[in-house]
Scaffold this motif. Structure first.
Motif, mmCIF file in Angstrom:
data_model
loop_
_atom_site.group_PDB
_atom_site.id
_atom_site.type_symbol
_atom_site.label_atom_id
_atom_site.label_comp_id
_atom_site.label_asym_id
_atom_site.label_seq_id
_atom_site.Cartn_x
_atom_site.Cartn_y
_atom_site.Cartn_z
ATOM 1 N N UNK A 58 9.473 -4.642 10.223
ATOM 2 C CA UNK A 58 10.961 -3.751 10.597
ATOM 3 C C UNK A 58 10.861 -2.726 9.368
ATOM 4 N N UNK A 59 11.644 -1.830 9.379
ATOM 5 C CA UNK A 59 11.672 -0.648 8.475
ATOM 6 C C UNK A 59 12.532 -1.029 6.727
ATOM 7 N N UNK B 144 4.775 -5.473 7.723
ATOM 8 C CA UNK B 144 4.957 -6.270 9.205
ATOM 9 C C UNK B 144 4.266 -7.948 7.980
ATOM 10 N N UNK C 78 0.709 -1.300 0.066
ATOM 11 C CA UNK C 78 -0.007 0.138 0.014
ATOM 12 C C UNK C 78 0.849 0.847 -0.316
ATOM 13 N N UNK C 79 0.342 2.351 -0.613
ATOM 14 C CA UNK C 79 0.949 3.700 -0.818
ATOM 15 C C UNK C 79 -0.461 4.542 -0.085
ATOM 16 N N UNK C 80 0.418 5.783 0.327
ATOM 17 C CA UNK C 80 -1.288 6.621 0.900
ATOM 18 C C UNK C 80 -1.890 6.955 -0.621
ATOM 19 N N UNK C 81 -0.924 6.677 -1.801
ATOM 20 C CA UNK C 81 -1.898 7.151 -2.703
ATOM 21 C C UNK C 81 -3.125 6.543 -3.308
ATOM 22 N N UNK C 82 -2.248 5.247 -3.696
ATOM 23 C CA UNK C 82 -3.062 3.597 -3.886
ATOM 24 C C UNK C 82 -2.365 2.315 -3.648
ATOM 25 N N UNK D 68 3.809 -1.183 3.691
ATOM 26 C CA UNK D 68 3.349 0.158 3.247
ATOM 27 C C UNK D 68 4.663 1.173 3.091
ATOM 28 N N UNK D 69 4.156 1.907 1.416
ATOM 29 C CA UNK D 69 5.360 2.446 1.517
ATOM 30 C C UNK D 69 4.625 4.210 0.735
ATOM 31 N N UNK D 70 6.205 4.545 1.180
ATOM 32 C CA UNK D 70 5.621 6.372 0.313
ATOM 33 C C UNK D 70 5.569 5.941 -0.627
ATOM 34 N N UNK E 106 9.484 2.615 3.889
ATOM 35 C CA UNK E 106 8.187 2.531 4.329
ATOM 36 C C UNK E 106 8.531 1.675 5.761
ATOM 37 N N UNK E 107 7.122 0.228 5.970
ATOM 38 C CA UNK E 107 7.145 -0.152 6.771
ATOM 39 C C UNK E 107 6.875 -1.570 6.213
ATOM 40 N N UNK F 90 2.012 -7.149 5.249
ATOM 41 C CA UNK F 90 1.523 -5.776 4.723
ATOM 42 C C UNK F 90 2.610 -4.889 4.737
#
Lengths: 120, 323
Positions: free
Chosen positions: A42-43, A68, A8-12, A77-79, A65-66, A75
């Motif tokens: 982890x990062x 898990x 996931x990223x904040x945009x999509x 999560x990336x910028x 990002x992170x 999961x």
């Protein structure tokens, strides 16, 4: 046994399906994750995320990002993230040259990654 | 009868270019002269016509504003729904504890810069003020961080000393994640907090916006809670890779969580603002249409009444002259 991967990223949302194995790069090196991995948080550094699905490797450029991992659910999560097929090699090469001229480390890394993908 | 004749003569003098049918030529100017010569006997048609023109203009403007808002809404809605998935993993990992009781609360209110958007800014401010009261106590005093002009205008009035930071003109360029993460960084640097409460209007549908509060805990609070057990206690199940300590990872995590939640909050509020503006402009243009109908009726009535009076005067004057 497969892993459920969600990028996931904040945009999509970049990726949401099952994979066999992934390789991601943390700030202490690359780690490979197979099914039934121990739970970790982890990062993730700016780098490549490789996904294997039925003997086929796919690459995603990930801008930090992170991650898990627990119970065969990953999961990430990336910028920002881009799948390698979406990157245009010519454009990437040009931006790489510009970035090298600028001598900006973070940007250079990014363009190096993108052009690496293009070369693949 | 003599008066009627005199009036007719007066009209002829005032209209040197009157045609041989003074009644027809004078009809359009009757209302003018009536109001100037004899005072306003009824609502003059000129005045009514002016009002009709301005109401029609208002109707056009509000209709245009509604369409602009509708077209912008489509684009922002897509991005909002795409950004909704991002903060869910954080909740899955760290748990959501809105009722946590901490000393230093910071209330981040997201509001709009422009007005004419219905009541969403007032509801956000009301919720923020209610939260302020809830968290005020002997030792603890919440602080505000305000995004958007409208919220600032309302909160400056009574809570001026509690405002730590206010940002405006967020929506000049389409909102993107880098901009919001820089802003989030700024806030985290300048503000000490144990818990951050972000107040915004969640976009459910074009007519439904729900004021929501999202809670983000500082890393120290999370550590305390995870040691105490409860839903955050599961955090220890995870090993930490990468040679970082747990507190470093938690710090990065909360920063990332804050910027993701802020991004989502700003987008949702923008959606709600556009939706509220759409419905406000829609109801105002409908209102203007109704007003226009009423005014048209009044105008026609006045016009017909003055024609009737004119006719009566002419006929009675003519019959007086004859016999």
């Amino acid at each position: 046994m497969t892993l459920n991967l969600c990028v996931l990223t904040p945009n999509r949302m970049i990726w949401d399906s099952e994979v066999k194995e992934i390789i991601l790069s943390t700030n202490s090196g690359q780690i490979g994750v197979l099914p039934n991995h121990a739970p970790i948080a982890t990062a993730v550094d700016i780098g490549l995320l490789r996904i294997r699905r039925n003997c086929q490797w796919l690459t995603v450029a990930l801008m930090g990002g992170f991650a898990r991992i627990s119970n065969n659910e990953i999961t990430i999560l990336g910028n920002d993230a881009e799948i390698s097929t979406d990157i245009d090699p010519q454009e990437a090469k040009q931006t790489l040259e510009i970035a090298e001229a600028n001598l900006s480390r973070a940007e250079g890394k990014r363009q190096a990654i993108e052009s690496n993908l293009a070369l693949r | 009868m003599a008066m009627a004749a005199l009036r007719r003569e007066g009209r002829r003098f005032l209209l040197p270019t009157a045609s041989s049918a003074p009644t027809i030529a004078a009809r359009s100017a009757i209302s003018n002269e009536e109001s100037c010569l004899f005072g306003v006997r009824s609502i003059s048609t000129q005045i009514v016509r002016n009002r009709m023109k301005s109401v029609k203009n208002i109707q056009k403007i509000t209709k245009a504003m509604k369409m602009v808002a509708a077209s912008k809404l489509r684009g922002v809605q897509i991005r909002t729904e795409a950004s909704r998935g991002v903060w869910q993993p954080f909740i899955a990992l760290l748990g959501d504890s809105p009722s946590i009781d901490v000393k230093k609360n910071v209330i981040v209110t997201v509001s709009s810069d422009k007005g004419l958007c219905g009541g969403i800014n007032s509801t956000s401010v009301k919720v923020s003020k209610a939260l302020f009261k809830v968290y005020s106590g002997p030792e603890k005093e919440p602080k505000y961080v305000i995004l958007g002009e409208k919220g600032k205008a309302q909160l400056v009035r009574d809570s001026k000393d509690h405002i730590m930071l206010s940002v405006s003109e967020l929506q000049k360029n389409p909102v993107n994640y880098t901009q919001v993460s820089v802003l989030a960084d700024d806030i985290l640097k300048n503000v000490e907090f144990d818990a951050l409460r972000v107040v915004y209007n969640k976009f459910r549908s074009i007519v439904l916006f729900i004021p929501t509060v999202s809670t983000i805990l500082s890393p120290e609070t999370i550590e305390k809670e995870s040691e105490a057990g409860g839903s955050l206690g599961d955090l220890d199940l995870y090993e930490i890779e990468g040679g970082e300590t747990k507190s470093e990872v938690l710090q990065n995590l909360t920063e990332f969580q804050f910027s993701c939640v802020m991004f989502n909050a700003v987008l949702e509020n923008a959606c709600s603002e556009l939706g509220a503006r759409m419905s406000a402009m829609d109801s105002s243009s409908r209102n203007a249409g109704e007003m226009l109908d009423r005014l048209t009726l009044a105008y026609n009535r006045t016009r017909q009444a003055s024609i009737t009076t004119e006719l009566i005067e002419i006929i009675s004057g003519a019959s007086a002259l004859e016999g």
